[in-house]
Motif scaffolding. Structure first.
Motif, PDB file in Angstrom:
ATOM      1  N   LYS A 187       0.821  -1.211   0.000  1.00  0.00           N
ATOM      2  CA  LYS A 187       0.000   0.000   0.000  1.00  0.00           C
ATOM      3  C   LYS A 187       0.860   1.268   0.000  1.00  0.00           C
ATOM      4  O   LYS A 187       0.693   2.146   0.843  1.00  0.00           O
ATOM      5  CB  LYS A 187      -0.937  -0.017   1.205  1.00  0.00           C
ATOM      6  CG  LYS A 187      -2.114   0.917   1.091  1.00  0.00           C
ATOM      7  CD  LYS A 187      -3.028   0.808   2.315  1.00  0.00           C
ATOM      8  CE  LYS A 187      -2.336   1.212   3.579  1.00  0.00           C
ATOM      9  NZ  LYS A 187      -3.253   1.317   4.727  1.00  0.00           N
ATOM     10  N   THR A 188       1.771   1.369  -0.953  1.00  0.00           N
ATOM     11  CA  THR A 188       2.524   2.619  -1.111  1.00  0.00           C
ATOM     12  C   THR A 188       1.677   3.596  -1.912  1.00  0.00           C
ATOM     13  O   THR A 188       0.752   3.206  -2.628  1.00  0.00           O
ATOM     14  CB  THR A 188       3.851   2.380  -1.849  1.00  0.00           C
ATOM     15  OG1 THR A 188       3.570   1.947  -3.198  1.00  0.00           O
ATOM     16  CG2 THR A 188       4.682   1.304  -1.146  1.00  0.00           C
ATOM     17  N   ASP A 189       1.985   4.870  -1.808  1.00  0.00           N
ATOM     18  CA  ASP A 189       1.219   5.880  -2.550  1.00  0.00           C
ATOM     19  C   ASP A 189       1.230   5.588  -4.049  1.00  0.00           C
ATOM     20  O   ASP A 189       0.204   5.717  -4.729  1.00  0.00           O
ATOM     21  CB  ASP A 189       1.798   7.284  -2.287  1.00  0.00           C
ATOM     22  CG  ASP A 189       1.554   7.748  -0.855  1.00  0.00           C
ATOM     23  OD1 ASP A 189       0.670   7.158  -0.188  1.00  0.00           O
ATOM     24  OD2 ASP A 189       2.246   8.667  -0.403  1.00  0.00           O
ATOM     25  N   LYS A 193      -2.113   4.690  -6.187  1.00  0.00           N
ATOM     26  CA  LYS A 193      -2.500   5.613  -7.253  1.00  0.00           C
ATOM     27  C   LYS A 193      -2.552   4.942  -8.609  1.00  0.00           C
ATOM     28  O   LYS A 193      -3.434   5.227  -9.434  1.00  0.00           O
ATOM     29  CB  LYS A 193      -1.506   6.784  -7.280  1.00  0.00           C
ATOM     30  CG  LYS A 193      -1.814   7.818  -8.363  1.00  0.00           C
ATOM     31  CD  LYS A 193      -0.779   8.930  -8.338  1.00  0.00           C
ATOM     32  CE  LYS A 193      -1.042   9.940  -9.451  1.00  0.00           C
ATOM     33  NZ  LYS A 193      -0.011  11.025  -9.454  1.00  0.00           N
ATOM     34  N   ASN A 194      -1.645   4.012  -8.863  1.00  0.00           N
ATOM     35  CA  ASN A 194      -1.558   3.374 -10.178  1.00  0.00           C
ATOM     36  C   ASN A 194      -2.295   2.026 -10.255  1.00  0.00           C
ATOM     37  O   ASN A 194      -2.098   1.267 -11.204  1.00  0.00           O
ATOM     38  CB  ASN A 194      -0.090   3.190 -10.563  1.00  0.00           C
ATOM     39  CG  ASN A 194       0.593   4.510 -10.868  1.00  0.00           C
ATOM     40  OD1 ASN A 194       0.479   5.045 -11.962  1.00  0.00           O
ATOM     41  ND2 ASN A 194       1.291   5.057  -9.874  1.00  0.00           N
ATOM     42  N   GLY A 195      -3.154   1.766  -9.270  1.00  0.00           N
ATOM     43  CA  GLY A 195      -3.994   0.577  -9.340  1.00  0.00           C
ATOM     44  C   GLY A 195      -3.254  -0.727  -9.183  1.00  0.00           C
ATOM     45  O   GLY A 195      -3.672  -1.751  -9.716  1.00  0.00           O
ATOM     46  N   SER A 232      -8.418   1.827   1.565  1.00  0.00           N
ATOM     47  CA  SER A 232      -7.166   2.567   1.392  1.00  0.00           C
ATOM     48  C   SER A 232      -6.227   1.890   0.398  1.00  0.00           C
ATOM     49  O   SER A 232      -5.253   2.492  -0.047  1.00  0.00           O
ATOM     50  CB  SER A 232      -6.452   2.735   2.743  1.00  0.00           C
ATOM     51  OG  SER A 232      -6.142   1.469   3.311  1.00  0.00           O
ATOM     52  N   PHE A 233      -6.515   0.626   0.033  1.00  0.00           N
ATOM     53  CA  PHE A 233      -5.746  -0.054  -1.009  1.00  0.00           C
ATOM     54  C   PHE A 233      -6.246   0.330  -2.405  1.00  0.00           C
ATOM     55  O   PHE A 233      -5.591   0.021  -3.397  1.00  0.00           O
ATOM     56  CB  PHE A 233      -5.873  -1.586  -0.861  1.00  0.00           C
ATOM     57  CG  PHE A 233      -5.107  -2.162   0.291  1.00  0.00           C
ATOM     58  CD1 PHE A 233      -3.864  -2.755   0.094  1.00  0.00           C
ATOM     59  CD2 PHE A 233      -5.614  -2.123   1.586  1.00  0.00           C
ATOM     60  CE1 PHE A 233      -3.154  -3.303   1.150  1.00  0.00           C
ATOM     61  CE2 PHE A 233      -4.909  -2.660   2.656  1.00  0.00           C
ATOM     62  CZ  PHE A 233      -3.680  -3.257   2.435  1.00  0.00           C
ATOM     63  N   PHE A 234      -7.404   0.976  -2.480  1.00  0.00           N
ATOM     64  CA  PHE A 234      -8.039   1.274  -3.756  1.00  0.00           C
ATOM     65  C   PHE A 234      -7.735   2.707  -4.189  1.00  0.00           C
ATOM     66  O   PHE A 234      -7.556   3.589  -3.344  1.00  0.00           O
ATOM     67  CB  PHE A 234      -9.556   1.113  -3.641  1.00  0.00           C
ATOM     68  CG  PHE A 234     -10.034  -0.320  -3.537  1.00  0.00           C
ATOM     69  CD1 PHE A 234     -10.879  -0.846  -4.495  1.00  0.00           C
ATOM     70  CD2 PHE A 234      -9.639  -1.145  -2.498  1.00  0.00           C
ATOM     71  CE1 PHE A 234     -11.325  -2.161  -4.417  1.00  0.00           C
ATOM     72  CE2 PHE A 234     -10.061  -2.450  -2.393  1.00  0.00           C
ATOM     73  CZ  PHE A 234     -10.914  -2.965  -3.370  1.00  0.00           C
ATOM     74  N   SER A 237     -10.872   7.136  -6.658  1.00  0.00           N
ATOM     75  CA  SER A 237     -12.161   7.109  -7.346  1.00  0.00           C
ATOM     76  C   SER A 237     -12.952   5.832  -7.106  1.00  0.00           C
ATOM     77  O   SER A 237     -14.113   5.732  -7.494  1.00  0.00           O
ATOM     78  CB  SER A 237     -11.947   7.289  -8.856  1.00  0.00           C
ATOM     79  OG  SER A 237     -11.147   6.235  -9.376  1.00  0.00           O
ATOM     80  N   LYS A 238     -12.333   4.832  -6.449  1.00  0.00           N
ATOM     81  CA  LYS A 238     -13.006   3.537  -6.248  1.00  0.00           C
ATOM     82  C   LYS A 238     -13.097   3.174  -4.771  1.00  0.00           C
ATOM     83  O   LYS A 238     -13.173   2.005  -4.423  1.00  0.00           O
ATOM     84  CB  LYS A 238     -12.251   2.437  -6.999  1.00  0.00           C
ATOM     85  CG  LYS A 238     -12.164   2.662  -8.506  1.00  0.00           C
ATOM     86  CD  LYS A 238     -11.369   1.541  -9.175  1.00  0.00           C
ATOM     87  CE  LYS A 238     -11.264   1.767 -10.676  1.00  0.00           C
ATOM     88  NZ  LYS A 238     -10.475   0.700 -11.339  1.00  0.00           N
ATOM     89  N   ARG A 239     -13.135   4.174  -3.911  1.00  0.00           N
ATOM     90  CA  ARG A 239     -13.051   3.901  -2.477  1.00  0.00           C
ATOM     91  C   ARG A 239     -14.386   3.864  -1.750  1.00  0.00           C
ATOM     92  O   ARG A 239     -14.412   3.717  -0.526  1.00  0.00           O
ATOM     93  CB  ARG A 239     -12.162   4.941  -1.799  1.00  0.00           C
ATOM     94  CG  ARG A 239     -10.693   4.705  -2.053  1.00  0.00           C
ATOM     95  CD  ARG A 239      -9.831   5.646  -1.251  1.00  0.00           C
ATOM     96  NE  ARG A 239      -8.423   5.393  -1.498  1.00  0.00           N
ATOM     97  CZ  ARG A 239      -7.436   6.105  -0.985  1.00  0.00           C
ATOM     98  NH1 ARG A 239      -7.718   7.110  -0.186  1.00  0.00           N
ATOM     99  NH2 ARG A 239      -6.183   5.815  -1.278  1.00  0.00           N
TER     100      ARG A 239
END
Length: 435
Positions: A187-189, A193-195, A232-234, A237-239
């Motif tokens: 779960k890095t930024d 961010k890049n799915g 927070s892993f998503f 826009s998909k949270r």
């Protein structure tokens, strides 16, 4: 004639000049040059004699190599090679020179280049288990550092390699080589961010039903590590909780989806209770309480909690200061006063009949569980009717067929006069309209 050597002057230290001192073996190893690529070449050369799918042969070879190669010194390179087939450069990019990647690694396991083979993955994970059982000092570093390092660099690998790493991590958890919360390392930024983090999490969780591994210890590990917020892993826009739950169910992880939604519901409950109780203690006015609750309601209903459950939650928070240990008349008076003062808070959340029925049922169960309140049940309903929180239609529905079983007979009898009055009033208004 032999003469004794002249003794050295007083205070002179003895000299070992001309004596060769052999360096200790461990000291020689420690001072040796650090060459991970040389280690890689030696390891790959030895493993090249093993067929990639012959896991017994690979395990035996790795076991024997511990006496030739310095696993303790090159443990990072060892696990990088066994996980992704190559030593990683700073930043996580595999070093792929003329040597190429190792024929055996988690990222390349399986005959089908585009598919994850669970049976093969289980055997590959077994290689790690046997290696760490033989060299116990490797397990701590693997769990605490090197697997996390690889997961943090997951975006550097192909999607199928990421999926294999996710599935293998599930097997590592099953074998007790690593704790389940190691997944948090992905779960890095950048990965979020890049799915990258989302499909990794989904592939990790979908593996457990397939390998018939119980989920409860895994979920407890996530909760204790502060990873219960799976959203927070998503990507941002998909949270929404609905999106997260739907994605988990689509990947065969319905039990995880239910657990996630329950944890979100618990968060909403805790937030409402904490904030409202503080405001009640401070005797805040209804507008201030409502301003605190409305953002929570917009965020939580209906994606996390139903509107009926939210109304029930708010009601319990509003009456939380009622002293239920006092004598019955005092308890009733205090409860009615509290409900009257904060009825404007409930009104915006009871715009639909289903919410009104839910509120009445909440009061019904509250009075049943606290017998001192039962004599005041009718007064509580009258107070809410007078404040336009409850209306005739939902109350009649509740009375006829919508009530809860708890204390039903007793409390329906208490409410009967109010229901009769409201029905008669409604009939009179209807007759006036007809005229």
């Amino acid at each position: 004639m032999f003469s004794a050597p002249t003794p050295p002057p007083a205070g002179t230290k003895p000299s070992l000049q001309g004596v060769h001192i052999k360096q200790r073996k461990g000291q020689a190893k420690a001072s040796a040059k650090f060459e991970p690529l040389v280690f890689r070449d030696q390891l790959l050369n030895h493993l090249s004699s093993c067929p990639p799918a012959d896991y017994e042969s690979i395990s035996a070879k790795l076991d024997a190599l511990g006496s030739q190669l310095d696993y303790r010194k090159y443990d990072e390179a060892l696990f990088q090679i066994l996980l992704v087939g190559a030593v990683l450069a700073p930043g996580g990019t595999p070093v792929e020179d003329a040597t190429g990647r190792c024929a055996f690694s988690i990222a390349t396991t399986g005959a089908d280049a585009d598919k994850v083979d669970l049976a093969e993955m289980k055997k590959a994970a077994g290689v790690f288990e046997r290696l760490m059982r033989r060299y116990k000092y490797l397990q701590h570093e693997f769990a605490e550092n090197y697997l996390k390092q690889i997961l943090g660099y997951a975006g550097k690998f192909a999607p199928i390699e990421q999926e294999r790493l996710a599935v293998a991590t599930a097997y590592f958890v099953q074998l007790d080589l690593v704790p389940a919360n190691v997944v948090g390392a992905v779960k890095t930024d950048w990965n979020v961010k890049n799915g990258i983090a989302q499909p990794f999490l989904l592939n990790f969780f979908k593996t457990f039903p397939l390998i018939k591994e119980p989920l409860e210890p895994v979920l407890n590990s996530f909760r204790k590590a502060g990873l219960a917020d799976l959203d927070s892993f998503f990507p941002t826009s998909k949270r929404s909780p609905a999106d997260v739950a739907a994605a988990l169910k689509a990947h065969g992880a319905a039990a995880v989806a239910d657990w996630y939604l329950k944890s979100k519901t618990s968060q909403v409950r805790d937030e409402v209770n904490k904030k409202v109780k503080v405001l009640i203690v401070e005797k805040a006015d209804p507008d201030e309480v409502l301003a605190t609750l409305e953002p929570i309601q917009r965020r939580a209903v209906p994606s996390v909690i139903s509107e009926g459950d939210f109304v029930s939650l708010v009601f319990h928070a509003l009456v939380s200061r009622v002293n239920l240990n006092a004598e019955s008349p005092a308890v009733v008076d205090e409860a009615v006063a509290q409900v009257k003062d904060y009825a404007p808070v409930l009104e915006p959340f009871t715009q639909r009949a289903v919410s009104e029925v839910a509120l009445v049922n909440t009061i019904q169960v509250w009075c049943h569980e606290n017998p001192k309140l039962a004599p005041g049940f009718l007064r509580l309903l009258k107070t809410l009717v007078g404040a336009d929180v409850l209306s005739t239609g939902p109350l009649v529905y509740w009375f006829q067929k919508g009530s809860k079983p708890q204390g039903r007979e007793q409390l329906l009898a208490k409410a009967a006069p109010l229901i009769k009055f409201l029905q008669e009033q409604e009939d009179d208004e209807s007759d006036e309209d007809d005229e």
